[in-house]
Design a protein around this motif. Structure first.
Motif, PDB file in Angstrom:
ATOM      1  N   GLY A   5      -3.977  -9.079   8.111  1.00  0.00           N
ATOM      2  CA  GLY A   5      -3.854  -8.118   6.805  1.00  0.00           C
ATOM      3  C   GLY A   5      -3.055  -6.983   6.854  1.00  0.00           C
ATOM      4  O   GLY A   5      -3.558  -6.010   6.076  1.00  0.00           O
ATOM      5  N   LEU A  29     -10.785 -12.373   2.144  1.00  0.00           N
ATOM      6  CA  LEU A  29     -10.981 -13.756   2.876  1.00  0.00           C
ATOM      7  C   LEU A  29     -11.372 -14.691   2.118  1.00  0.00           C
ATOM      8  O   LEU A  29     -12.437 -14.465   1.374  1.00  0.00           O
ATOM      9  CB  LEU A  29     -11.227 -13.769   4.521  1.00  0.00           C
ATOM     10  N   ASP A  64      -1.218 -12.473   8.308  1.00  0.00           N
ATOM     11  CA  ASP A  64      -1.232 -12.179   6.947  1.00  0.00           C
ATOM     12  C   ASP A  64      -0.857 -13.496   6.129  1.00  0.00           C
ATOM     13  O   ASP A  64      -0.064 -14.138   6.332  1.00  0.00           O
ATOM     14  CB  ASP A  64      -0.314 -11.102   6.381  1.00  0.00           C
ATOM     15  N   ARG A  65      -1.873 -13.978   5.400  1.00  0.00           N
ATOM     16  CA  ARG A  65      -1.972 -14.898   4.400  1.00  0.00           C
ATOM     17  C   ARG A  65      -0.636 -15.184   3.594  1.00  0.00           C
ATOM     18  O   ARG A  65      -0.207 -15.814   3.176  1.00  0.00           O
ATOM     19  CB  ARG A  65      -3.073 -15.322   3.731  1.00  0.00           C
ATOM     20  N   PHE A  66      -0.491 -13.792   2.911  1.00  0.00           N
ATOM     21  CA  PHE A  66       0.506 -13.380   1.960  1.00  0.00           C
ATOM     22  C   PHE A  66       1.644 -12.673   2.437  1.00  0.00           C
ATOM     23  O   PHE A  66       1.551 -11.848   3.385  1.00  0.00           O
ATOM     24  CB  PHE A  66      -0.133 -12.622   0.831  1.00  0.00           C
ATOM     25  N   VAL A  74       0.819  -1.293  -0.040  1.00  0.00           N
ATOM     26  CA  VAL A  74       0.136  -0.084  -0.033  1.00  0.00           C
ATOM     27  C   VAL A  74       1.032   1.149  -0.119  1.00  0.00           C
ATOM     28  O   VAL A  74       0.533   2.350  -0.676  1.00  0.00           O
ATOM     29  CB  VAL A  74      -0.896  -0.127   1.285  1.00  0.00           C
ATOM     30  N   TYR A 111      -2.197   8.108   6.773  1.00  0.00           N
ATOM     31  CA  TYR A 111      -2.741   6.871   6.381  1.00  0.00           C
ATOM     32  C   TYR A 111      -2.837   6.029   7.893  1.00  0.00           C
ATOM     33  O   TYR A 111      -3.994   5.852   8.317  1.00  0.00           O
ATOM     34  CB  TYR A 111      -2.267   6.101   5.477  1.00  0.00           C
ATOM     35  N   ARG A 166      -8.414  -3.690   8.425  1.00  0.00           N
ATOM     36  CA  ARG A 166      -9.001  -2.460   7.565  1.00  0.00           C
ATOM     37  C   ARG A 166      -8.698  -3.002   6.162  1.00  0.00           C
ATOM     38  O   ARG A 166      -7.644  -3.446   5.614  1.00  0.00           O
ATOM     39  CB  ARG A 166      -8.098  -1.321   7.588  1.00  0.00           C
ATOM     40  N   ALA A 167      -9.834  -3.194   5.108  1.00  0.00           N
ATOM     41  CA  ALA A 167      -9.665  -3.615   3.826  1.00  0.00           C
ATOM     42  C   ALA A 167      -9.267  -5.131   3.674  1.00  0.00           C
ATOM     43  O   ALA A 167      -8.459  -5.341   2.780  1.00  0.00           O
ATOM     44  CB  ALA A 167      -8.757  -2.556   3.140  1.00  0.00           C
ATOM     45  N   GLY A 211      -0.364  -5.968   5.590  1.00  0.00           N
ATOM     46  CA  GLY A 211       0.361  -5.349   4.461  1.00  0.00           C
ATOM     47  C   GLY A 211       2.145  -5.198   4.628  1.00  0.00           C
ATOM     48  O   GLY A 211       2.296  -5.772   5.626  1.00  0.00           O
ATOM     49  N   SER A 218      -3.298 -17.572   7.926  1.00  0.00           N
ATOM     50  CA  SER A 218      -4.711 -16.989   7.280  1.00  0.00           C
ATOM     51  C   SER A 218      -5.577 -16.816   8.417  1.00  0.00           C
ATOM     52  O   SER A 218      -5.502 -17.199   9.401  1.00  0.00           O
ATOM     53  CB  SER A 218      -5.254 -17.901   6.256  1.00  0.00           C
ATOM     54  N   ALA A 219      -6.562 -15.647   8.172  1.00  0.00           N
ATOM     55  CA  ALA A 219      -7.730 -15.254   9.541  1.00  0.00           C
ATOM     56  C   ALA A 219      -8.312 -16.287   9.544  1.00  0.00           C
ATOM     57  O   ALA A 219      -8.929 -16.346  10.892  1.00  0.00           O
ATOM     58  CB  ALA A 219      -8.209 -14.061   8.663  1.00  0.00           C
ATOM     59  N   GLU A 220      -8.583 -17.290   8.563  1.00  0.00           N
ATOM     60  CA  GLU A 220      -9.345 -18.507   8.793  1.00  0.00           C
ATOM     61  C   GLU A 220      -8.781 -19.481   9.840  1.00  0.00           C
ATOM     62  O   GLU A 220      -9.670 -20.283  10.439  1.00  0.00           O
ATOM     63  CB  GLU A 220      -9.638 -19.089   7.435  1.00  0.00           C
TER      64      GLU A 220
HETATM   65  C1  LIG Z   1      -6.154  -4.553   0.629  1.00  0.00           C
HETATM   66  S1  LIG Z   1      -4.759  -5.250   1.688  1.00  0.00           S
HETATM   67  C2  LIG Z   1      -4.927  -4.065   3.136  1.00  0.00           C
HETATM   68  C3  LIG Z   1      -3.733  -3.877   3.837  1.00  0.00           C
HETATM   69  C4  LIG Z   1      -3.755  -2.960   5.036  1.00  0.00           C
HETATM   70  N1  LIG Z   1      -4.563  -3.585   5.835  1.00  0.00           N
HETATM   71  C5  LIG Z   1      -4.276  -1.522   4.590  1.00  0.00           C
HETATM   72  O1  LIG Z   1      -5.166  -1.001   5.067  1.00  0.00           O
HETATM   73  O2  LIG Z   1      -3.464  -0.832   3.973  1.00  0.00           O
HETATM   74  C6  LIG Z   1      -5.346  -6.867   2.160  1.00  0.00           C
HETATM   75  C7  LIG Z   1      -4.440  -7.640   3.037  1.00  0.00           C
HETATM   76  O3  LIG Z   1      -5.192  -8.799   3.488  1.00  0.00           O
HETATM   77  C8  LIG Z   1      -4.266  -9.819   3.381  1.00  0.00           C
HETATM   78  N2  LIG Z   1      -5.021 -11.307   3.180  1.00  0.00           N
HETATM   79  C9  LIG Z   1      -5.669 -11.501   2.064  1.00  0.00           C
HETATM   80  N3  LIG Z   1      -6.395 -12.817   1.957  1.00  0.00           N
HETATM   81  C10 LIG Z   1      -5.866 -13.007   3.618  1.00  0.00           C
HETATM   82  C11 LIG Z   1      -6.243 -14.243   4.333  1.00  0.00           C
HETATM   83  N4  LIG Z   1      -6.982 -15.066   4.031  1.00  0.00           N
HETATM   84  N5  LIG Z   1      -6.011 -14.163   5.879  1.00  0.00           N
HETATM   85  C12 LIG Z   1      -5.015 -13.074   6.258  1.00  0.00           C
HETATM   86  N6  LIG Z   1      -4.658 -12.021   5.363  1.00  0.00           N
HETATM   87  C13 LIG Z   1      -5.172 -11.939   4.149  1.00  0.00           C
HETATM   88  C14 LIG Z   1      -3.405  -9.485   1.980  1.00  0.00           C
HETATM   89  O4  LIG Z   1      -2.146 -10.021   2.051  1.00  0.00           O
HETATM   90  C15 LIG Z   1      -3.147  -7.993   2.379  1.00  0.00           C
HETATM   91  O5  LIG Z   1      -2.049  -7.843   3.250  1.00  0.00           O
END
Ligand SMILES: C[S@@+](CC[C@H](N)C(=O)[O-])C[C@H]1O[C@@H](n2cnc3c(N)ncnc32)[C@H](O)[C@@H]1O
Length: 322
Positions: A80, A178, A103-105, A43, A55, A172-173, A82, A155-157
Motif C-alpha cells: 500500500g 485490508l 497495492d490492491r488499488f 497522500v 514524510y 504504513r497506514a 499509495g 492485494s496483501a492477502e
Molecule cells: C491510507 S493509504 C496509505 C498510503 C501510504 N502507505 C502512506 O503512508 O502514505 C492505504 C493504502 O493501502 C492500499 N490498500 C488498501 N487495501 C489493500 C489491500 N487489500 N492490499 C494492498 N493494499 C491495499 C490503498 O490502495 C492505499 O494505497
C-alpha cells in the motif's frame, strides 16, 4: 456542496451506515469491472514538496528506528505505498537489491508532482542520484530496481501466494484497510526469509467514518453483520483490533513486539512503546474513556478487554525465527 451533504449524512449515525453500505457496494462493482483507481493513498497531493520529502524520510526512518536496523538490505516489499514511491528509492539507497510495491488499488496521482518530490529526495540524499542511475523521474517504470503491482492479485492477502524471499515486508497506514489482515500476516510470514522483518504501522482509528460527528469509538457500535459490507469493498478501516493480531502472532514463527502508537481518549504515544511501559496515568485515562462508551459496542467486542479496546494504533515489529 458535496462535502456539506457528506457532513450532514455523517451527523446521523444510521444515515452514515446506509451511505457506507451503498458506496461500498458501488466500490465492489467498480473493482469487478476493473476500475481500481481511488483517492485512498493519494497522500502527497495535499503536501508541499518539502512536506513530502519529510514524510517519506519519517516513514523510512521509523522503520529503521523501531526495527533497530541501520540500513535496509536485500529484497523489500512495501504494501500500500499509495501515490509515491519515495520510500522505495530510500530502500534502494540503503542497499536493497529489489523493491516490490504492492497495492490492491491505484491511488490517483499527478506524475509531474511526484517527479518533483523524487527530484527533491535526490537533492537531499547524497549518492542517491548515482544509485538510481539513469531514470526518468516522471516514469516509475524506468526505475530498474523496483516494480509496482496493482489489482486483486496485488492485494496483501494474495500477493505472497506467488512472491517470496523477502528480507523486509513493510507498510504504513495500510493493515487497517485490508479485508483480511490476519490472513495477510500469515502469508507475509511465509514469504519472509529467516531473520527477515515485518514492520507495519497500523492505525486502528475509524478514519473519519463517524468520528468528527460522534465519539472516536462510535464505529465499534455497528453490528458485525453490517460492518464488513460497509468497508471491505472500498478499503475502509476493517476494525480488526490488537487482540486479533496478538492471537495470530502467537501461531506464527515470529519474534514480535507490539509498540503502541496511540491510545483512545489520550492521543499519540511518542516514542511508541510496549503497553506496559506507557505511563500509568495515560493508560488509566484511556481505560476510563473506553469504559464510558463500551456499553453500546457490537457484541463481537464484548469479550475484548478494556486495555485492548483502548489501543488506537500500534507498530508491529517482528522478526522471522530460524
Ligand atoms: C491510507 S493509504 C496509505 C498510503 C501510504 N502507505 C502512506 O503512508 O502514505 C492505504 C493504502 O493501502 C492500499 N490498500 C488498501 N487495501 C489493500 C489491500 N487489500 N492490499 C494492498 N493494499 C491495499 C490503498 O490502495 C492505499 O494505497
Amino acid at each position: 456542496m458535496v462535502s456539506e451533504i457528506r457532513n450532514r449524512i455523517k451527523s446521523s449515525y444510521w444515515l452514515a451506515v446506509l451511505y457506507y453500505l451503498f458506496t461500498d457496494l458501488i466500490s465492489r462493482f467498480r473493482i469487478r469491472l476493473g476500475h481500481i483507481d481511488t483517492t485512498s493513498g493519494t497522500v502527497h497531493d495535499s503536501f508541499s514538496v518539502q512536506e513530502s520529502v519529510a514524510y517519506v524520510e519519517e516513514v523510512v526512518g521509523d522503520y529503521r528506528r523501531y526495527a533497530g536496523v541501520e540500513r535496509f538490505y536485500g529484497r523489500v516489499a512495501e504494501i500500500g505505498p499509495g501515490d509515491n514511491c519515495g520510500a522505495g528509492m530510500l530502500f534502494r539507497h540503503d542497499g536493497c537489491t529489489w523493491v516490490d510495491l504492492v497495492d490492491r488499488f491505484y491511488s490517483r496521482r499527478n506524475m509531474a508532482a511526484q517527479a518533483a518530490i523524487y527530484g527533491a529526495l535526490i537533492a537531499a540524499h547524497e549518492g542517491l542520484d548515482a544509485t538510481l542511475g539513469s531514470v526518468d523521474l516522471k516514469d516509475e517504470e524506468t526505475f530498474g530496481f523496483m516494480k509496482r503491482h496493482y489489482g486483486d492479485s496485488a492485494s496483501a492477502e494474495k500477493f505472497f501466494l506467488t512472491h517470496s524471499d523477502y528480507d523486509f515486508i513493510v507498510s504504513r497506514a495500510v493493515f487497517e484497510h485490508l479485508y483480511d489482515p490476519t490472513l495477510a500476516l500469515r502469508r507475509m510470514t511465509a514469504a519472509l526469509n529467516p531473520g527477515g522483518y515485518l514492520l507495519h504501522k497500523i492505525d486502528l482509528r475509524d478514519h473519519g467514518l463517524f468520528s468528527g460527528s460522534h465519539h472516536e469509538l462510535k464505529f465499534l457500535e455497528v453490528p458485525q453483520c453490517l460492518y464488513p459490507w460497509m468497508t471491505s469493498g472500498s478499503g475502509r478501516p476493517n476494525r480488526v483490533l490488537i487482540d486479533s493480531y496478538r492471537g495470530a502472532l502467537q501461531t506464527l514463527p515470529l519474534d514480535a513486539k507490539l509498540l503502541i502508537t496511540r491510545l483512545a481518549g489520550v492521543g499519540d504515544i511518542e516514542p511508541h512503546q510496549e503497553y506496559d511501559a506507557i505511563p500509568d496515568h495515560q493508560r488509566a485515562k484511556s481505560i476510563r474513556y473506553v469504559q464510558s462508551v463500551r456499553d453500546r459496542f457490537a457484541t463481537c467486542f464484548r469479550d475484548v478487554s478494556d486495555e485492548d479496546l483502548s489501543v488506537a494504533g500500534f507498530f508491529l515489529v517482528a522478526r522471522k525465527m530460524g
